[in-house]
Write an enzyme that holds these catalytic residues in place. Structure first.
Site, PDB file in Angstrom:
ATOM      1  N   HIS A   1      48.896 124.323 122.389  1.00 38.85           N
ATOM      2  CA  HIS A   1      47.860 124.749 121.440  1.00 38.85           C
ATOM      3  C   HIS A   1      46.676 125.366 122.185  1.00 38.85           C
ATOM      4  CE1 HIS A   1      45.385 124.365 117.712  1.00 38.85           C
ATOM      5  NE2 HIS A   1      44.411 124.155 118.592  1.00 38.85           N
ATOM      6  N   GLU A   2      46.198 124.689 123.221  1.00 41.57           N
ATOM      7  CA  GLU A   2      45.027 125.192 123.948  1.00 41.57           C
ATOM      8  C   GLU A   2      45.346 126.477 124.707  1.00 41.57           C
ATOM      9  OE1 GLU A   2      42.386 124.053 123.008  1.00 41.57           O
ATOM     10  OE2 GLU A   2      43.138 122.197 122.128  1.00 41.57           O
TER      11      GLU A   2
END
EC number: 3.4.24.-
Length: 597
Positions: free
Chosen positions: A301-302
């Protein structure tokens, strides 16, 4: 077999002149991260047109449906009008399965995997069948050519740089051998999720950050502070935000700020009781990411944020994401070449969130829960055999654009290149100083590479207390060196004099009011004038920042970094106040921070 097919094909064309466009092809698709039309896929959201291409130099699964699905079909791949490969297509009954034995993607598509060597700009595809004319002679029936929209080929290079803070070490948290990198199995799966030709995940040359303290910048109405355990942070993202700022400096001093090279830092820190404190989340953006050490949902996600992806649900609300509530409703199916299977846009039975998904997920017209994007809480929507869930097809356009806009260093010949999306090719590029040096010089690229360097990171507060002005422990590694300016050298200073020098806007962002002085073990000195200061934007010679004396404002705090050659041992590093630094520095310049080594 290949040679026989070629001979039959050419022989039939010559003798019977029957290679006419007799085969009716209904649909042609190629699958990499997603199954998309051979011509690519285009979206128009509020007059913002985005296009997803096939990635070059990456294997692609070819699917084709025909007017008569009962025939045996072959495909030929051409490049520059030369035949590079005939292949027999598998019939629809042999189409790969869907994850967790889900609904078949198709019952009508013939298919075959194309090797990465055949997937390149300029390729074209043709289909044919070999039949009999009734007189014992072979007859070849062929299709029109299809021209896949093949785009940029690129390798995603990612540094991993673990942060061990406040006494965290191999024994009380996780061993460096586990946190320093991504193993090959994880890398293989990531390639299937990201729109890239290849992935190199490597431990950063610095190896790891190991600090007993951390200087926090002013944030959310709180002043800067030095913390020695994770419980001292004022909000959940405070330390992670500080880590990202450090990573920004590291990318800059290594000359990677204009590259597509990413960096991810697993965060391992201790609380006030000396116990491991889970960061419970992550933060990312601008080619950087940080979070936990597991390299799972938070990590992917990051790093999506690192490549420019927003939260999908928020983007949908703004009209910049096409699928409802950040879901995959309407997104093309995915494909995983490692497992040779399709990935539906609905939750498979072994997904973590499958059991109760009907309470909160969108439901399709068959009563199935629709997956969420990785960028909208999608972790846990994947089959249990996978580590990561899916991105939406639309999100691949952002990832592809991330790479298109980068500068690439060619290690084979020591030159730079950029991608031209019109000509679909790389071209030689010479870094330049843009905007008269306002945001840096030489396009952020280094002047020397792969040499021994010390990375010097430091902080300074204009309001104190004194402990906020720190020189962090030195970091020695193999790295790169940026062009720098020495305030004791009048010739170099003439280059950056505001408005009149050869690089006239170098000091226009915030001034040039600070210098790093390095003393080596032979008592020689090195001075580096920083492109940082106390001034208002565009006022390098006059007005100070409005909130420079407000401890809760970022105006009163500075984080910086430089690399210097490590051909000599460093005895001391000092941060000096050198107002209007292009005028040179005095012998009694104020020392703002100092550390001996």
């Amino acid at each position: 077999m290949k040679l026989i097919l070629i001979l039959i094909f050419l022989f039939s064309c010559i003798l019977f002149i029957n290679c006419e466009n007799l085969i009716k092809v209904l649909d042609v698709r190629l699958a990499q991260t997603h199954v998309i039309p051979v011509e690519g896929k285009t979206w128009n959201l509020n007059n913002n047109i985005q296009h997803m291409s096939i990635v070059g130099n990456r294997r692609a699964f070819l699917l084709a449906s025909f007017d008569d699905p009962t025939q045996t079909y072959y495909t030929t791949i051409w490049f520059n009008d030369k035949l590079v490969g005939p292949l027999k297509l598998n019939d629809p009954s042999q189409l790969p399965p869907t994850e967790d034995k889900g609904e078949k993607y198709s019952t009508v598509h013939h298919s075959i995997m194309l090797s990465k060597e055949w997937v390149k700009v300029g390729m074209k595809i043709q289909f044919f069948t070999i039949g009999n004319d009734g007189n014992g002679s072979s007859v070849v029936k062929s299709s029109d050519f299809f021209y896949p929209d093949v785009g940029q080929d690129y390798t995603l290079k990612m540094w991993t740089l673990p942060f061990y803070l406040f006494g965290a070490n191999d024994t009380n948290t996780q061993p460096f051998s586990k946190t320093k990198g991504i193993d090959s199995e994880i890398t293989k799966e990531l390639i299937e999720k990201w729109s890239c030709s290849d992935l190199q995940a490597i431990n950063h040359p610095i190896q790891k950050i190991d600090w007993s303290y951390f200087v926090m910048e002013p944030r959310n109405g709180n002043p800067a502070m030095v913390i020695t355990n994770s419980d001292q942070k004022k909000d959940g993202y405070a330390i992670m935000s500080g880590v990202l700022n450090i990573l920004t400096q590291i990318r800059k001093v290594f000359g990677e700020s204009s590259s597509s090279i990413q960096i991810y830092s697993p965060l391992l820190h201790l609380d006030s009781k000396g116990k491991y404190a889970d960061p419970y989340g992550g933060l990312g953006g601008g080619s950087r990411g940080t979070g936990d050490y597991t390299y799972k949902g938070i990590f992917i996600h990051e790093q999506g944020h690192a490549m420019g992806l927003p939260h999908a649900g928020e983007a949908f609300d703004k009209g910049t994401f096409p699928y409802q509530k950040g879901s995959l409703s309407g997104s093309e199916w995915g494909f995983d070449a490692n497992h040779n299977e399709f990935l539906g846009n609905f939750l498979p039975p072994t997904a973590e969130y499958y059991r109760n998904c009907q309470k909160s997920f969108l439901i399709d017209n068959k009563g199935r829960c629709i997956k969420q994007s990785v960028m909208q809480g999608g972790a846990g929507d994947q089959s249990s055999k996978y580590r990561f869930s899916m991105f939406a097809d639309y999100e691949m356009t952002t990832i592809q654009n991330y790479f298109k806009n980068s500068i690439y260093y060619d290690e084979t010949n020591g030159t730079y290149k950029k991608w031209n999306d019109t000509s679909k090719s790389y071209y030689d590029y010479k870094p330049i100083t843009q905007n008269k040096g306002l945001w840096g010089i030489d396009d952020g690229t280094p002047i020397e590479r792969d040499i021994d360097v010390y990375t010097i990171l430091f902080t300074h507060s204009t309001v104190g207390p004194k402990e906020l002005s720190q020189i962090y422990p030195l970091l020695k590694s193999k790295g790169n060196l940026m062009r720098q300016f020495d305030p004791t050298n009048k010739t170099e200073m003439a280059i950056i004099i505001p408005n009149t020098g050869a690089i006239p806007w170098y000091c226009h962002d915030s001034g040039c009011d600070y210098t790093v002085r390095v003393t080596f073990d032979d008592n020689s000195l090195q001075h580096v004038l920083l492109q940082q200061g106390k001034r208002k934007y565009w006022k390098p010679m006059s007005d100070l920042k409005d909130n420079i004396m407000d401890p809760k404002s970022s105006d009163s705090f500075m984080l910086g970094g430089i690399n210097v050659k490590a051909n000599k041992k460093i005895n001391k590093v000092e941060l000096l106040e050198t107002l209007l630094g292009w005028n040179g520095i005095s012998n009694n310049a104020t020392v703002l921070a100092s550390k001996s080594f």
